[in-house]
Scaffold this motif. Structure first.
Motif, PDB file in Angstrom:
ATOM      1  N   GLU A  44       0.766  -1.108  -0.033  1.00  0.00           N
ATOM      2  CA  GLU A  44      -0.097  -0.048  -0.034  1.00  0.00           C
ATOM      3  C   GLU A  44       0.970   1.271  -0.024  1.00  0.00           C
ATOM      4  N   ARG A  45       0.165   2.421  -0.401  1.00  0.00           N
ATOM      5  CA  ARG A  45       1.117   3.676  -0.635  1.00  0.00           C
ATOM      6  C   ARG A  45       1.262   4.108   0.924  1.00  0.00           C
ATOM      7  N   GLU A  46       2.051   4.729   1.277  1.00  0.00           N
ATOM      8  CA  GLU A  46       2.460   4.904   2.812  1.00  0.00           C
ATOM      9  C   GLU A  46       3.302   6.373   2.820  1.00  0.00           C
ATOM     10  N   GLY A  47       2.724   6.963   3.683  1.00  0.00           N
ATOM     11  CA  GLY A  47       3.401   8.387   3.984  1.00  0.00           C
ATOM     12  C   GLY A  47       4.722   8.353   4.478  1.00  0.00           C
ATOM     13  N   VAL A  48       5.539   9.144   3.993  1.00  0.00           N
ATOM     14  CA  VAL A  48       6.905   9.206   4.333  1.00  0.00           C
ATOM     15  C   VAL A  48       7.308  10.608   5.073  1.00  0.00           C
ATOM     16  N   ALA A  49       6.974  11.538   4.519  1.00  0.00           N
ATOM     17  CA  ALA A  49       7.322  12.836   5.354  1.00  0.00           C
ATOM     18  C   ALA A  49       6.131  13.971   5.034  1.00  0.00           C
ATOM     19  N   LEU A  50       5.842  14.760   6.045  1.00  0.00           N
ATOM     20  CA  LEU A  50       4.776  15.980   5.697  1.00  0.00           C
ATOM     21  C   LEU A  50       5.410  17.141   5.835  1.00  0.00           C
ATOM     22  N   PHE A  51       4.947  18.190   5.442  1.00  0.00           N
ATOM     23  CA  PHE A  51       5.463  19.710   5.645  1.00  0.00           C
ATOM     24  C   PHE A  51       4.293  20.381   5.658  1.00  0.00           C
ATOM     25  N   GLU A  52       3.800  20.866   6.893  1.00  0.00           N
ATOM     26  CA  GLU A  52       2.775  21.549   7.371  1.00  0.00           C
ATOM     27  C   GLU A  52       2.657  22.849   6.915  1.00  0.00           C
ATOM     28  N   ARG A  53       1.725  23.870   6.689  1.00  0.00           N
ATOM     29  CA  ARG A  53       1.886  25.249   6.234  1.00  0.00           C
ATOM     30  C   ARG A  53       2.519  26.122   7.337  1.00  0.00           C
ATOM     31  N   SER A  54       2.592  25.553   8.554  1.00  0.00           N
ATOM     32  CA  SER A  54       3.052  26.127   9.696  1.00  0.00           C
ATOM     33  C   SER A  54       4.648  26.044   9.723  1.00  0.00           C
ATOM     34  N   GLY A  55       5.241  25.230   8.729  1.00  0.00           N
ATOM     35  CA  GLY A  55       6.558  24.914   8.710  1.00  0.00           C
ATOM     36  C   GLY A  55       6.968  23.732   9.546  1.00  0.00           C
ATOM     37  N   ARG A  56       6.098  23.196  10.232  1.00  0.00           N
ATOM     38  CA  ARG A  56       6.348  22.070  11.060  1.00  0.00           C
ATOM     39  C   ARG A  56       6.500  20.769  10.107  1.00  0.00           C
ATOM     40  N   THR A  57       7.116  19.919  10.396  1.00  0.00           N
ATOM     41  CA  THR A  57       7.606  18.893   9.693  1.00  0.00           C
ATOM     42  C   THR A  57       7.364  17.544  10.472  1.00  0.00           C
ATOM     43  N   TYR A  58       6.825  16.421   9.636  1.00  0.00           N
ATOM     44  CA  TYR A  58       6.581  15.033  10.262  1.00  0.00           C
ATOM     45  C   TYR A  58       7.342  14.192   9.418  1.00  0.00           C
ATOM     46  N   ILE A  59       8.192  13.118  10.090  1.00  0.00           N
ATOM     47  CA  ILE A  59       8.773  12.152   9.531  1.00  0.00           C
ATOM     48  C   ILE A  59       8.452  10.820   9.995  1.00  0.00           C
ATOM     49  N   ALA A  60       8.180   9.589   9.128  1.00  0.00           N
ATOM     50  CA  ALA A  60       7.622   8.441   9.277  1.00  0.00           C
ATOM     51  C   ALA A  60       8.793   7.833  10.130  1.00  0.00           C
ATOM     52  N   ASP A  61       8.390   6.889  11.070  1.00  0.00           N
ATOM     53  CA  ASP A  61       9.273   6.208  11.736  1.00  0.00           C
ATOM     54  C   ASP A  61      10.268   5.311  10.944  1.00  0.00           C
ATOM     55  N   SER A  62       9.803   4.773   9.999  1.00  0.00           N
ATOM     56  CA  SER A  62      10.717   4.097   9.222  1.00  0.00           C
ATOM     57  C   SER A  62      12.070   4.687   8.582  1.00  0.00           C
ATOM     58  N   VAL A  63      11.776   6.095   8.103  1.00  0.00           N
ATOM     59  CA  VAL A  63      12.785   6.735   7.771  1.00  0.00           C
ATOM     60  C   VAL A  63      13.341   7.741   8.758  1.00  0.00           C
ATOM     61  N   LYS A  64      12.882   7.847   9.791  1.00  0.00           N
ATOM     62  CA  LYS A  64      13.484   9.024  10.735  1.00  0.00           C
ATOM     63  C   LYS A  64      14.871   8.613  10.999  1.00  0.00           C
ATOM     64  N   GLY A  65      15.560   9.966  10.998  1.00  0.00           N
ATOM     65  CA  GLY A  65      16.966   9.939  11.257  1.00  0.00           C
ATOM     66  C   GLY A  65      17.864   9.652   9.693  1.00  0.00           C
ATOM     67  N   ARG A  66      17.042   9.307   8.870  1.00  0.00           N
ATOM     68  CA  ARG A  66      17.528   9.191   7.576  1.00  0.00           C
ATOM     69  C   ARG A  66      17.070  10.146   6.514  1.00  0.00           C
ATOM     70  N   PHE A  67      15.911  10.532   6.539  1.00  0.00           N
ATOM     71  CA  PHE A  67      15.186  11.433   5.556  1.00  0.00           C
ATOM     72  C   PHE A  67      14.875  12.589   6.167  1.00  0.00           C
TER      73      PHE A  67
END
Length: 124
Positions: A44-67
């Motif tokens: 299935e398609r999965e989320g990798v990283a998000l960029f919120e309009r506020s500038g806050r970012t979110y990184i998926a656990d599977s790639v955290k520390g690398r992406f």
């Protein structure tokens, strides 16, 4: 007309790096949630990283520390920096946008706008 154009995919060996870019047009990217998703064959398609309009970012656990995710070019280009790539990162990578919104979501169904995708292949 909303357009999301990805670039930067390719083939690398494990441990290598790639930089994906997504050029956004046709909407105010600074007012959108923009994201990177990926889909490997048979998965299935999965989320990798998000960029919120506020500038806050979110990184998926599977790639955290690398992406990492960022915006450049007056916030019209979304960038995914991928380091220490692993064979498990092999997938088609898609840029997506959800607009207008104040929040970001991991759910695929929340995104109306998608790019055509760029292939990333990591060999061991």
């Amino acid at each position: 007309q909303v357009q999301l154009m990805e670039s930067g995919g390719g083939s690398v060996q494990a441990g290598g790096s790639l930089r994906l870019s997504c050029a956004a047009s046709g909407f105010p990217a600074s007012s959108a949630c923009m994201a990177w998703f990926r889909q490997a064959p048979g998965k299935e398609r999965e989320g990798v990283a998000l960029f919120e309009r506020s500038g806050r970012t979110y990184i998926a656990d599977s790639v955290k520390g690398r992406f990492t995710i960022s915006k450049v070019n007056a916030e019209t280009t979304l960038v995914l920096h991928m380091n220490s790539l692993e064979p498990e990162d092999t997938a088609m990578y898609y840029c997506a946008a959800h607009y207008p919104t104040r929040a970001c979501y991991w759910a695929v169904r929340m995104y109306k706008y998608w790019g055509q995708g760029t292939q990333v292949t990591v060999s061991s």
